[in-house]
Design a protein around this motif. Structure first.
Motif, mmCIF file in Angstrom:
data_model
loop_
_atom_site.group_PDB
_atom_site.id
_atom_site.type_symbol
_atom_site.label_atom_id
_atom_site.label_comp_id
_atom_site.label_asym_id
_atom_site.label_seq_id
_atom_site.Cartn_x
_atom_site.Cartn_y
_atom_site.Cartn_z
ATOM 1 N N ALA A 1 2.526 7.096 0.120
ATOM 2 C CA ALA A 1 1.325 6.066 -0.740
ATOM 3 C C ALA A 1 1.230 5.669 -2.211
ATOM 4 O O ALA A 1 1.433 6.217 -3.124
ATOM 5 N N ALA A 2 1.045 4.267 -2.573
ATOM 6 C CA ALA A 2 1.225 3.569 -3.694
ATOM 7 C C ALA A 2 -0.472 3.725 -3.642
ATOM 8 O O ALA A 2 -0.754 3.300 -5.793
ATOM 9 N N GLY A 3 -1.006 3.974 -3.727
ATOM 10 C CA GLY A 3 -2.527 4.422 -3.866
ATOM 11 C C GLY A 3 -3.688 5.301 -2.800
ATOM 12 O O GLY A 3 -2.653 5.733 -2.848
ATOM 13 N N ALA A 4 -5.078 5.119 -3.432
ATOM 14 C CA ALA A 4 -5.499 5.654 -2.973
ATOM 15 C C ALA A 4 -5.837 5.404 -0.988
ATOM 16 O O ALA A 4 -6.081 4.144 -0.766
ATOM 17 N N LEU A 5 -5.089 5.599 -0.470
ATOM 18 C CA LEU A 5 -5.577 5.548 1.335
ATOM 19 C C LEU A 5 -5.852 6.740 2.240
ATOM 20 O O LEU A 5 -6.242 8.003 1.954
ATOM 21 N N LEU A 6 -7.208 6.099 3.619
ATOM 22 C CA LEU A 6 -7.146 4.962 3.646
ATOM 23 C C LEU A 6 -8.655 5.120 3.013
ATOM 24 O O LEU A 6 -9.218 5.513 3.670
ATOM 25 N N LEU A 7 -9.142 3.064 3.031
ATOM 26 C CA LEU A 7 -10.151 3.251 2.090
ATOM 27 C C LEU A 7 -11.575 2.181 2.733
ATOM 28 O O LEU A 7 -10.256 1.328 3.450
ATOM 29 N N ALA A 8 -12.154 1.746 2.739
ATOM 30 C CA ALA A 8 -12.623 1.144 3.305
ATOM 31 C C ALA A 8 -12.302 -0.554 2.581
ATOM 32 O O ALA A 8 -12.088 -0.486 1.885
ATOM 33 N N HIS B 1 0.929 -1.025 -0.312
ATOM 34 C CA HIS B 1 -0.367 -0.090 -0.175
ATOM 35 C C HIS B 1 0.712 1.461 0.104
ATOM 36 O O HIS B 1 0.076 2.456 -0.882
ATOM 37 N N LEU B 2 1.862 0.903 0.915
ATOM 38 C CA LEU B 2 2.748 2.358 0.682
ATOM 39 C C LEU B 2 4.155 2.006 -0.025
ATOM 40 O O LEU B 2 5.010 0.739 -0.438
ATOM 41 N N SER B 3 4.616 2.945 -0.843
ATOM 42 C CA SER B 3 5.427 2.878 -1.631
ATOM 43 C C SER B 3 7.224 3.537 -0.574
ATOM 44 O O SER B 3 7.449 4.414 -0.675
ATOM 45 N N PRO B 4 8.259 2.673 0.179
ATOM 46 C CA PRO B 4 9.444 2.637 0.584
ATOM 47 C C PRO B 4 10.143 3.227 -0.735
ATOM 48 O O PRO B 4 10.548 2.121 -1.540
ATOM 49 N N ARG B 5 10.932 5.074 -0.109
ATOM 50 C CA ARG B 5 12.010 5.396 -0.904
ATOM 51 C C ARG B 5 13.323 6.066 -0.887
ATOM 52 O O ARG B 5 13.195 7.078 -0.019
ATOM 53 N N GLY C 1 0.313 13.212 5.271
ATOM 54 C CA GLY C 1 -0.175 12.274 6.038
ATOM 55 C C GLY C 1 -1.485 11.832 5.582
ATOM 56 O O GLY C 1 -1.600 11.688 4.417
ATOM 57 N N THR C 2 -2.383 11.004 6.364
ATOM 58 C CA THR C 2 -3.360 10.173 5.686
ATOM 59 C C THR C 2 -4.267 11.003 6.219
ATOM 60 O O THR C 2 -4.783 10.630 7.113
ATOM 61 N N VAL C 3 -5.767 10.150 4.845
ATOM 62 C CA VAL C 3 -6.683 10.341 5.682
ATOM 63 C C VAL C 3 -7.955 9.016 5.247
ATOM 64 O O VAL C 3 -7.632 8.128 4.442
#
Length: 229
Positions: A41-48, A22-26, A71-73
């Motif tokens: 973030a490798a995509g939309a976060l945080l979803l159901a 879900h997350l891309s470390p670089r 940040g993360t929503v």
């Protein structure tokens, strides 16, 4: 497969293995003895239905600095839920500094968040978790958090918080505050100060309860100066 950051100190060249989920470390540039890694973030976060898992392993006399680029929503989940789990292992004199960006729990979100840290004696960690209940003008959703930390075989920290709307406004939890900002140190203590709790073992918790996240001073003050245990 979890997001994974694995760092091993080496006298020639420090080794760093990064695995994306879900997350891309670089990896970022850093001075000698320090490995800096950004989480993107490798995509939309945080979803159901999301189940984010982050594993961090650091071995040897080296410091890992994790940088969150945003940040993360956690968005409305319409009766569903999501998880955010972090597992950290520090070995053989390793240290970690992770100052997280705001983790926002929007209205109708339902999130369980856990952080587990295992340190060998001689290792240190400094972790900031900044929890925000609701976007501007919202009554935030439900958040349950669990934190566990071990120094060797001994339990150093155990904390569970129920930050659901019906419970968090109690005077012993958040009261009228909307943001819970925390810096936890393990393996060393912060200097004595108001709003800083010294653990029975080697560690401290500095905490701010504020209405707006930017009102907290924990993000502007790096508290890496150990106090004498």
């Amino acid at each position: 497969m979890p997001t994974r950051i694995e760092v091993v100190a080496d006298p020639v060249r420090d080794r760093c293995v990064l695995i994306t989920d879900h997350l891309s470390p670089r990896r970022l540039p850093g001075p000698p003895g320090v490995v800096r890694v950004a989480l993107v973030a490798a995509g939309a976060l945080l979803l159901a239905g999301d189940q984010v898992r982050i594993e961090v392993v650091v071995s040897g006399p080296i410091r890992l600095e994790i940088v969150e680029t945003a940040g993360t929503v956690a968005y409305a989940m319409r009766g569903s839920s999501a998880r955010w789990d972090v597992e950290i292992e520090l070995i053989d004199g390793a240290s970690l500094q992770w100052y997280g960006e705001p983790f926002v729990v929007a209205a109708e979100a339902d999130v369980t968040r856990s952080t587990t840290v295992r340190l060998e004696p001689g290792c240190t960690a400094e972790i900031r978790e900044s929890l925000v209940l609701g976007r501007y003008g919202e009554i935030g959703g439900t958040l349950h958090t669990q934190t566990r930390a071990w120094m060797g075989p001994e339990l150093l920290l155990a904390e569970d918080l129920d930050l659901s709307p019906e419970n968090r406004t109690g005077w012993a939890i958040l009261g009228q505050a909307r943001c819970l900002d925390t810096v936890t140190t393990l393996g060393h203590r912060l200097p004595e100060a108001p709003h800083t709790l010294q653990l029975e073992g080697s560690g401290s918790i500095a905490r701010r309860l504020v209405h707006q996240q930017h009102e907290s001073d924990l993000g502007r003050t790096r508290m890496r100066t150990p106090a004498t245990d």
